[in-house]
Design a protein around this motif. Structure first.
Motif, PDB file in Angstrom:
ATOM      1  N   SER A  45     -10.873   7.552  49.231  1.00 48.08           N
ATOM      2  CA  SER A  45     -10.810   8.235  50.515  1.00 48.08           C
ATOM      3  C   SER A  45      -9.463   8.921  50.622  1.00 48.08           C
ATOM      4  CB  SER A  45     -10.964   7.227  51.653  1.00 48.08           C
ATOM      5  OG  SER A  45     -10.592   7.805  52.875  1.00 48.08           O
ATOM      6  N   GLU A  46      -9.479  10.191  50.923  1.00 46.61           N
ATOM      7  CA  GLU A  46      -8.225  10.932  51.043  1.00 46.61           C
ATOM      8  C   GLU A  46      -7.321  10.319  52.105  1.00 46.61           C
ATOM      9  OE1 GLU A  46      -6.684  15.543  51.446  1.00 46.61           O
ATOM     10  OE2 GLU A  46      -8.811  15.097  51.613  1.00 46.61           O
ATOM     11  N   GLU A  73      -1.849  13.541  43.882  1.00 47.91           N
ATOM     12  CA  GLU A  73      -2.672  13.416  45.080  1.00 47.91           C
ATOM     13  C   GLU A  73      -3.261  14.764  45.479  1.00 47.91           C
ATOM     14  OE1 GLU A  73      -0.658   9.566  47.272  1.00 47.91           O
ATOM     15  OE2 GLU A  73       0.156  11.555  47.701  1.00 47.91           O
ATOM     16  N   PHE A  77      -7.478  15.447  45.400  1.00 48.75           N
ATOM     17  CA  PHE A  77      -8.154  15.650  46.679  1.00 48.75           C
ATOM     18  C   PHE A  77      -8.315  17.124  47.048  1.00 48.75           C
ATOM     19  CE2 PHE A  77      -6.578  11.253  47.268  1.00 48.75           C
ATOM     20  CZ  PHE A  77      -7.818  10.650  47.322  1.00 48.75           C
ATOM     21  N   THR A  78      -8.152  18.017  46.080  1.00 47.60           N
ATOM     22  CA  THR A  78      -8.418  19.433  46.293  1.00 47.60           C
ATOM     23  C   THR A  78      -9.887  19.677  45.966  1.00 47.60           C
ATOM     24  OG1 THR A  78      -6.167  20.025  45.705  1.00 47.60           O
ATOM     25  CG2 THR A  78      -7.824  21.765  45.544  1.00 47.60           C
ATOM     26  N   ARG A 154     -14.568  15.287  42.190  1.00 49.27           N
ATOM     27  CA  ARG A 154     -14.633  15.666  43.602  1.00 49.27           C
ATOM     28  C   ARG A 154     -15.830  16.581  43.794  1.00 49.27           C
ATOM     29  NH1 ARG A 154     -11.144  15.817  48.442  1.00 49.27           N
ATOM     30  NH2 ARG A 154     -12.416  17.099  49.789  1.00 49.27           N
ATOM     31  N   ARG A 159     -17.299  13.308  51.700  1.00 45.73           N
ATOM     32  CA  ARG A 159     -16.409  13.328  52.858  1.00 45.73           C
ATOM     33  C   ARG A 159     -16.109  11.894  53.278  1.00 45.73           C
ATOM     34  NH1 ARG A 159     -20.210  16.952  53.734  1.00 45.73           N
ATOM     35  NH2 ARG A 159     -19.666  19.119  53.896  1.00 45.73           N
ATOM     36  N   SER A 163     -14.321  10.645  49.541  1.00 44.52           N
ATOM     37  CA  SER A 163     -14.022  12.061  49.362  1.00 44.52           C
ATOM     38  C   SER A 163     -13.798  12.421  47.896  1.00 44.52           C
ATOM     39  CB  SER A 163     -12.817  12.472  50.211  1.00 44.52           C
ATOM     40  OG  SER A 163     -11.756  11.589  50.042  1.00 44.52           O
ATOM     41  N   ALA A 164     -13.745  11.418  47.013  1.00 46.23           N
ATOM     42  CA  ALA A 164     -13.670  11.621  45.567  1.00 46.23           C
ATOM     43  C   ALA A 164     -14.178  10.350  44.905  1.00 46.23           C
ATOM     44  CB  ALA A 164     -12.236  11.923  45.133  1.00 46.23           C
TER      45      ALA A 164
END
Length: 191
Positions: A45-46, A73, A77-78, A154, A159, A163-164
């Motif tokens: 989770s971001e 990071e 998370f991109t 990702r 979400r 998120s990844a």
């Protein structure tokens, strides 16, 4: 010409690019010296995932690691980062969540030479899952962070809690550069 030769060499060896279904290790480049992965998936989770340095290091060493952690990071998370997911989003939502990566470095010596120990060991184990990166020098930790970023996939539908993802719930990687020196020369002045 060089690019065309490299592309044909990759096609000739049929090297897979990106993560393959159920295989967290297939997208790693260069391939680690020793690696094993098993289990299902881990969500990241971001909002909840944190990378921390657990060693007492000099301020320059901490700053170098801090910059590398920030890059890692941002990379994982991109939305464009490894968008190759092979399961439905619902399959990932029930997976356990990895909330932290702890980094342990034994030496804060920033001298980089052919004799610098750039080895590292990266592991994910336990319930709840815990990720650990151990290295003798900051340079080993930098290599380990890059490997960790390559493990993460990702997708646009991911979400919130997930998120990844990492395509394994247990993982052990130990690696070091295979050669004392590395180099690449690209002569862009000639066509």
């Amino acid at each position: 010409v060089v690019f065309a030769v490299l592309c044909s060499a990759v096609q000739a060896f049929d090297v897979p690019f990106g993560p393959q279904p159920g295989d967290a290790l297939s997208g790693l480049w260069p391939a680690p010296a020793n690696a094993s992965a098993s289990g299902a998936f881990l969500c990241l989770s971001e909002a909840a995932f944190k990378v921390s340095v657990k060693s007492t290091l000099s301020p320059p060493a901490v700053e170098r690691l801090r910059r590398a952690i920030h890059r890692t990071e941002a990379k994982i998370f991109t939305p464009a980062a490894r968008p190759h997911l092979h399961q439905s989003v619902a399959a990932y939502a029930a997976s356990p969540t990895l909330t932290a990566l702890a980094i342990y470095v034994t030496s804060d010596d920033l001298t980089l030479s052919r004799r610098t120990d750039e080895s590292y060991a990266l592991s994910i184990e336990g319930a709840p899952p815990a990720a650990t990166l151990r290295a003798h020098t900051v340079y080993g930790a930098l290599h380990g962070l890059e490997t960790f970023s390559q493990l993460v996939s990702r997708g646009s539908g991911l979400r919130g809690k997930c998120s990844a993802v990492i395509n394994a719930s247990r993982l052990a990687i130990s690696d070091a550069p295979r050669f004392r020196w590395r180099g690449l020369m690209v002569d862009s002045a000639r066509h």
